[in-house]
Design a protein around this motif. Structure first.
Motif, PDB file in Angstrom:
ATOM      1  N   ALA A 207      -2.770  -0.148   8.959  1.00 50.75           N
ATOM      2  CA  ALA A 207      -3.263   0.331   8.954  1.00 50.75           C
ATOM      3  C   ALA A 207      -3.140  -0.241  10.846  1.00 50.75           C
ATOM      4  O   ALA A 207      -2.824  -1.280  11.534  1.00 50.75           O
ATOM      5  CB  ALA A 207      -5.376   0.466   8.897  1.00 50.75           C
ATOM      6  N   ARG A 208      -3.188   0.934  11.811  1.00 44.59           N
ATOM      7  CA  ARG A 208      -3.275   1.331  13.135  1.00 44.59           C
ATOM      8  C   ARG A 208      -4.111   1.758  13.721  1.00 44.59           C
ATOM      9  O   ARG A 208      -4.136   3.185  13.393  1.00 44.59           O
ATOM     10  CB  ARG A 208      -2.219   1.606  13.410  1.00 44.59           C
ATOM     11  CG  ARG A 208      -1.440   1.894  14.873  1.00 44.59           C
ATOM     12  CD  ARG A 208      -0.443   1.914  15.458  1.00 44.59           C
ATOM     13  NE  ARG A 208      -0.401   3.480  15.075  1.00 44.59           N
ATOM     14  CZ  ARG A 208       0.545   4.094  15.216  1.00 44.59           C
ATOM     15  NH1 ARG A 208       1.770   3.524  15.103  1.00 44.59           N
ATOM     16  NH2 ARG A 208       0.487   5.349  14.971  1.00 44.59           N
ATOM     17  N   TRP A 209      -5.424   1.411  14.515  1.00 46.40           N
ATOM     18  CA  TRP A 209      -5.765   1.768  15.136  1.00 46.40           C
ATOM     19  C   TRP A 209      -5.254   2.156  16.975  1.00 46.40           C
ATOM     20  O   TRP A 209      -5.162   1.084  17.371  1.00 46.40           O
ATOM     21  CB  TRP A 209      -7.858   1.346  15.125  1.00 46.40           C
ATOM     22  CG  TRP A 209      -8.577   1.765  16.275  1.00 46.40           C
ATOM     23  CD1 TRP A 209      -9.021   1.110  17.363  1.00 46.40           C
ATOM     24  CD2 TRP A 209      -8.982   2.575  15.895  1.00 46.40           C
ATOM     25  NE1 TRP A 209     -10.129   1.348  18.122  1.00 46.40           N
ATOM     26  CE2 TRP A 209     -10.102   3.054  17.386  1.00 46.40           C
ATOM     27  CE3 TRP A 209      -9.387   3.846  14.906  1.00 46.40           C
ATOM     28  CZ2 TRP A 209     -11.377   3.932  17.099  1.00 46.40           C
ATOM     29  CZ3 TRP A 209     -10.442   4.825  15.890  1.00 46.40           C
ATOM     30  CH2 TRP A 209     -10.890   4.593  16.933  1.00 46.40           C
ATOM     31  N   ASP A 210      -6.212   3.666  17.004  1.00 50.38           N
ATOM     32  CA  ASP A 210      -5.665   4.013  18.909  1.00 50.38           C
ATOM     33  C   ASP A 210      -7.063   3.936  19.693  1.00 50.38           C
ATOM     34  O   ASP A 210      -7.192   4.792  19.191  1.00 50.38           O
ATOM     35  CB  ASP A 210      -4.552   4.949  18.857  1.00 50.38           C
ATOM     36  CG  ASP A 210      -4.164   5.130  19.933  1.00 50.38           C
ATOM     37  OD1 ASP A 210      -5.056   4.891  21.432  1.00 50.38           O
ATOM     38  OD2 ASP A 210      -2.844   5.134  20.173  1.00 50.38           O
ATOM     39  N   GLU A 211      -7.613   2.494  20.266  1.00 44.89           N
ATOM     40  CA  GLU A 211      -8.511   3.249  21.025  1.00 44.89           C
ATOM     41  C   GLU A 211      -8.740   4.168  21.776  1.00 44.89           C
ATOM     42  O   GLU A 211      -9.485   5.167  22.355  1.00 44.89           O
ATOM     43  CB  GLU A 211      -8.686   2.110  21.785  1.00 44.89           C
ATOM     44  CG  GLU A 211     -10.569   2.141  22.665  1.00 44.89           C
ATOM     45  CD  GLU A 211     -11.085   1.550  21.811  1.00 44.89           C
ATOM     46  OE1 GLU A 211     -12.087   2.283  21.433  1.00 44.89           O
ATOM     47  OE2 GLU A 211     -11.312   0.822  20.159  1.00 44.89           O
ATOM     48  N   ALA A 212      -7.792   3.991  22.423  1.00 47.26           N
ATOM     49  CA  ALA A 212      -7.116   5.467  23.526  1.00 47.26           C
ATOM     50  C   ALA A 212      -7.643   6.643  23.041  1.00 47.26           C
ATOM     51  O   ALA A 212      -8.756   7.908  23.701  1.00 47.26           O
ATOM     52  CB  ALA A 212      -6.053   5.338  24.334  1.00 47.26           C
ATOM     53  N   ASP A 213      -7.211   6.905  21.986  1.00 49.31           N
ATOM     54  CA  ASP A 213      -7.016   8.133  21.061  1.00 49.31           C
ATOM     55  C   ASP A 213      -8.114   8.099  20.213  1.00 49.31           C
ATOM     56  O   ASP A 213      -8.372   9.082  19.326  1.00 49.31           O
ATOM     57  CB  ASP A 213      -5.200   8.423  20.824  1.00 49.31           C
ATOM     58  CG  ASP A 213      -4.367   8.838  21.374  1.00 49.31           C
ATOM     59  OD1 ASP A 213      -4.982   9.453  22.816  1.00 49.31           O
ATOM     60  OD2 ASP A 213      -3.124   8.543  21.163  1.00 49.31           O
ATOM     61  N   ALA A 214      -8.244   6.986  19.708  1.00 52.60           N
ATOM     62  CA  ALA A 214      -9.735   7.146  18.785  1.00 52.60           C
ATOM     63  C   ALA A 214      -9.474   7.889  17.401  1.00 52.60           C
ATOM     64  O   ALA A 214      -9.934   8.149  17.044  1.00 52.60           O
ATOM     65  CB  ALA A 214     -11.329   8.039  19.245  1.00 52.60           C
ATOM     66  N   LYS A 215      -8.378   7.192  17.193  1.00 56.07           N
ATOM     67  CA  LYS A 215      -7.613   7.574  16.095  1.00 56.07           C
ATOM     68  C   LYS A 215      -7.122   6.734  15.063  1.00 56.07           C
ATOM     69  O   LYS A 215      -6.612   5.815  15.480  1.00 56.07           O
ATOM     70  CB  LYS A 215      -6.281   8.293  16.715  1.00 56.07           C
ATOM     71  CG  LYS A 215      -5.082   9.071  15.558  1.00 56.07           C
ATOM     72  CD  LYS A 215      -6.214  10.719  15.819  1.00 56.07           C
ATOM     73  CE  LYS A 215      -5.425  11.563  14.462  1.00 56.07           C
ATOM     74  NZ  LYS A 215      -5.526  12.973  14.573  1.00 56.07           N
ATOM     75  N   LEU A 216      -7.167   6.684  14.026  1.00 50.93           N
ATOM     76  CA  LEU A 216      -6.888   5.560  13.110  1.00 50.93           C
ATOM     77  C   LEU A 216      -5.528   6.109  11.861  1.00 50.93           C
ATOM     78  O   LEU A 216      -6.089   7.467  11.397  1.00 50.93           O
ATOM     79  CB  LEU A 216      -8.149   5.727  12.059  1.00 50.93           C
ATOM     80  CG  LEU A 216      -7.520   4.406  11.009  1.00 50.93           C
ATOM     81  CD1 LEU A 216      -7.570   2.800  11.797  1.00 50.93           C
ATOM     82  CD2 LEU A 216      -9.405   4.235   9.974  1.00 50.93           C
ATOM     83  N   THR A 217      -4.653   5.763  11.508  1.00 51.80           N
ATOM     84  CA  THR A 217      -3.302   5.361  11.383  1.00 51.80           C
ATOM     85  C   THR A 217      -2.996   4.699   9.949  1.00 51.80           C
ATOM     86  O   THR A 217      -3.378   3.246  10.480  1.00 51.80           O
ATOM     87  CB  THR A 217      -2.019   6.399  11.941  1.00 51.80           C
ATOM     88  OG1 THR A 217      -2.144   7.122  13.437  1.00 51.80           O
ATOM     89  CG2 THR A 217      -0.915   7.046  10.787  1.00 51.80           C
ATOM     90  N   ILE A 218      -2.808   5.346   9.304  1.00 52.43           N
ATOM     91  CA  ILE A 218      -2.997   4.591   7.545  1.00 52.43           C
ATOM     92  C   ILE A 218      -1.816   4.929   6.992  1.00 52.43           C
ATOM     93  O   ILE A 218      -2.027   6.183   6.299  1.00 52.43           O
ATOM     94  CB  ILE A 218      -4.195   4.708   7.168  1.00 52.43           C
ATOM     95  CG1 ILE A 218      -5.644   4.335   7.679  1.00 52.43           C
ATOM     96  CG2 ILE A 218      -4.435   4.201   5.335  1.00 52.43           C
ATOM     97  CD1 ILE A 218      -6.516   4.392   6.793  1.00 52.43           C
TER      98      ILE A 218
END
Length: 784
Positions: A207-218
């Motif tokens: 899992a990766r959380w991108d704070e700038a884009d408010a996007k969670l990729t799993i």
């Protein structure tokens, strides 16, 4: 031009190049900058009360970034959702009890996670597990399926006064009336024990959380990426468009990877959001034996009422089903067993009652076959017993009881797992029986083959069994088909893929409609960035439901191709031929346009268009069947039993399968061959052995036996075709056909080989040692 140059052909798999060259991405291939790794502290006890958890030393361990326990999860700590609610069966009882992300107060099966340790490497995280101190009070474990309902059995779940998880009765006709009219009643007990799915690739989550884009990729080894996205978005308070779930290539699914939500699927993305860094967890093999859901144990008390000429008058079956510590998958497995028991046969009266039981064992969810093999085992073993007692040939008693072609569609009057009536849409069983017995040489075996083998001092036996497989259930799947200016065709669908050949079979379906070569059709599955709606890959439904969705989308694109080509070539649609990557006017080869040229013209950069015109050669379509498609078949085998070691060698194995119209015989044969291998393992090798404390005694491939290449024969396969009645393509599912009847077939063939009067095999799995014990017990009983 050939209207269907690819459908039905043995087209080599599009996906094999990346798989064979090592360039396919699997879950452990996902590597991201700054990635952290997670290890879970899991309970050694199957049943215990947690007194305290001390992680102070683990937090201080060099390389450890964070340590989390249940209290850290806040509102995320709650029982997971019920994945499949029970069908609307009158009088059904169901007690929902789902697992939590990290155990807090009670442990209900060995392997439940209690602590998550995050470190800069998996090695460090594993080392830090030794620094965790969990004080637990061991409690008596409930392991025995029948004993779990006893008055003195500890109750696993608060709020319940017993370990009863569910109770369900379904019936048709009047069994007591059938019993009273019967010339013969056969009654037997059947035991079917647990096994593991044992996929070559274990589960994993990145899992990766991108704070700038408010996007969670799993990245997740799931068979259902879209439901995973939807569920996690809700848990984390995100919109579904803020969560992307990607199911990469997966080394075997077999059912447990449709389960949701595993604790790791919730905890790992949550940790990534807390720390703002990518996080990875890969299940090791020992974890897999405890943390991944398993096959099911069942005990059946069944009887069959028959007339003197071998016709079934009724069947009565009462069984227990072990759901393990929790029941997040509802009643899919026991209902499959209940409904599939009826098989290919005309059963006027049927009474079936099952009780689902909580035990201190790992959770049970569907594994390839998903309860169908239990029902087949009971029915086929009862028929074998009845044939013997009535003096009727085993094959003949099956033939006499088959539903006939004119009986379809056939409504059994029960409710199936998909909430619809148990209705067989189509079928024609005798041709498969005739072909299978011919291929295995059954007539010659009866007319002297058995005696010849005995005279040569060999214990050889032959078995023949029938089965049905409910496939292609809803609710729906969708697909998007696009022709690009390069002439390449892109297909996106919401199902996941775990080796079934979707990248080829779906490409074949689309290629035939849009006129492209199958190698120019590129399929994307299991990526919520590419397609947003769907359910997943399970219940042998990929080709049926997603395949028909692809077909519908491709047909819509074909209409656009014909409309635009007629305009551009100044021809009537009826004059046009689509194929070989182009559209041409029949009989005028100079008047043609390549698909890529047509795609460019469908998306002009300047100029006016007719109002209502849709740009591009693209369409999205969905398909949802009103009911499933019923596949069927016959398996036959010849075995030899060593009288000294009781090892069983399979000399020949035949499958004649009916899954409707066949998209790709090469891939279908591979599916069946793999299913048979798994079925052989289930029948003679694989058994999870637990002691009275709920401790697994063989949690490694050193001790848990799997069939190898030397144990699995090359299966000889043939097909008969009864097209599915309710789908445009006429296809039925085949993913579980190889494993469903294997245990019943194995038992029948081994009995025939041993040739010991009165010896019956009523349990699965077997093994050389268990066969020896059964024979010895039978002989001692005779002497007594």
């Amino acid at each position: 031009m050939n209207d269907a140059p690819f459908f039905g052909q043995r087209v080599p798999r599009n996906e094999d190049k990346v798989l064979l060259t090592g360039s396919a991405q699997f879950i452990d291939d996902v590597s991201l900058p700054g990635m952290l790794h997670v290890a879970f502290w899991r309970s050694d006890f199957a049943h215990a009360r947690i007194r305290s958890v001390d992680t102070e030393r683990a937090v201080e361990h060099p390389g450890v970034v964070a340590v989390y326990v249940a209290d850290d999860l806040g509102e995320l700590w709650r029982p997971g959702p019920l994945l499949v609610a029970p069908p609307p069966i009158e009088g059904i009882v169901f007690h929902e009890r789902c697992h939590v992300p990290l155990a807090k107060d009670r442990i209900l099966h060995a392997g439940e996670p209690v602590v998550a340790i995050v470190a800069t490497s998996r090695y460090i995280a594993e080392d830090a597990l030794a620094e965790v101190i969990v004080d637990m009070e061991p409690l008596p474990a409930v392991v025995d399926l029948e004993g779990a309902l006893g008055d003195d059995a500890p109750t696993l779940h608060e709020g319940l006064d017993s370990n009863l998880a569910a109770h369900c009765v379904q019936s048709k006709g009047d069994y007591e009336e059938a019993r009273a009219a019967a010339d013969l009643i056969v009654r037997r007990r059947f035991d079917y024990d647990r096994g593991a799915s044992a996929a070559i690739e274990n589960r994993g989550v990145v899992a990766r959380w991108d704070e700038a884009d408010a996007k969670l990729t799993i990245w997740d080894t799931t068979q259902a990426p879209i439901p995973i996205r939807n569920g996690l978005a809700g848990m984390f308070g995100l919109s579904e468009r803020q969560v992307d779930v990607i199911a990469p290539f997966i080394g075997g699914g077999f059912g447990p990877k449709i389960m949701m939500f595993y604790p790791e699927e919730v905890v790992v993305p949550w940790i990534a959001m807390q720390l703002g860094r990518p996080v990875k967890w890969i299940e090791d093999r020992t974890e897999n034996f405890y943390a991944t859901t398993q096959e099911r144990g069942q005990v059946h008390e069944a009887e069959m009422a028959l007339s003197s000429d071998g016709h079934i008058l009724g069947v009565h079956d009462v069984f227990l089903h072990d759901t393990g510590a929790y029941d997040p998958y509802g009643l899919t497995v026991p209902i499959n067993a209940q409904c599939t028991l009826l098989g290919c046969y005309d059963v006027p009266a049927y009474h079936s009652e099952f009780t689902v039981v909580f035990t201190n064992r790992p959770i049970v969810t569907p594994v390839r076959g998903a309860g169908r093999q239990h029902g087949v085992f009971v029915m086929e073993r009862l028929l074998d017993t009845a044939a013997r007692e009535l003096g009727i040939d085993r094959v003949e008693i099956r033939r006499r009881n088959y539903l006939q072609k004119a009986d379809f569609p056939h409504d059994h009057g029960l409710v199936y797992q998909d909430f619809s009536s148990l209705t067989y849409d189509s079928g024609n069983y005798e041709p498969a029986l005739e072909r299978a017995t011919e291929m295995i040489g059954y007539a010659a075996w009866r007319e002297g083959g058995r005696e010849a083998s005995r005279a040569a001092g060999r214990r050889v036996g032959v078995g023949v069994v029938s089965y049905v497989e409910g496939t292609g259930i809803g609710p729906y799947e969708g697909a998007r088909v696009s022709v690009e200016p390069s002439g390449q065709v892109q297909v996106a669908t919401g199902i996941g893929t775990q080796g079934q050949g979707h990248f080829t079979t779906l490409a074949q379906i689309v290629a035939d409609q849009v006129g492209a070569d199958v190698t120019d059709v590129h399929v994307v599955t299991g990526d919520t960035r590419e397609f947003h709606w769907g359910t997943g890959t399970f219940a042998s439904r990929g080709a049926v439901v997603a395949g028909n969705a692809c077909h519908a989308a491709a047909l819509a694109v074909r209409e656009k191709i014909l409309d635009l080509a007629a305009q551009e070539l100044d021809a009537d649609r009826e004059q046009l031929e689509v194929g070989n990557g182009q559209v041409a006017v029949a009989g005028e080869p100079s008047r043609q346009l390549a698909l890529g040229d047509l795609a460019r013209r469908a998306n002009p950069l300047r100029g006016a268009v007719v109002p209502g015109t849709e740009p591009g050669l693209e369409a999205t379509a969905y398909f949802g069947p009103a009911r499933g498609a019923t596949a069927s078949g016959v398996h036959a085998m010849r075995v030899e039993v060593d009288e000294e070691t009781f090892d069983v060698r399979i000399l020949d194995y035949v499958v004649v399968h009916d899954c409707g119209r066949v998209i790709n015989p090469l891939i279908l044969d591979g599916q069946i061959q793999g299913g048979v291998a798994q079925g052989i393992g289930n029948a003679f090798f694989e058994q999870l052995v637990m002691d009275d404390a709920g401790q697994l005694q063989n949690a490694s491939f050193m001790d848990y036996l799997l069939p190898t290449a030397t144990d699995v024969p090359r299966v000889r396969i043939d097909h008969v075709v009864t097209a599915a009645a309710d789908t445009p393509l006429g296809v039925k599912g085949a993913g579980e056909a190889g494993c469903i009847p294997t245990a019943a077939l194995f038992a029948q063939a081994v009995e025939d080989a041993l040739g010991i009067d009165g010896l019956e095999i009523r349990e699965i799995p077997l093994s050389p040692s268990r066969l020896f014990e059964l024979v010895r017990a039978h002989r001692v009983g005779e002497q007594g």
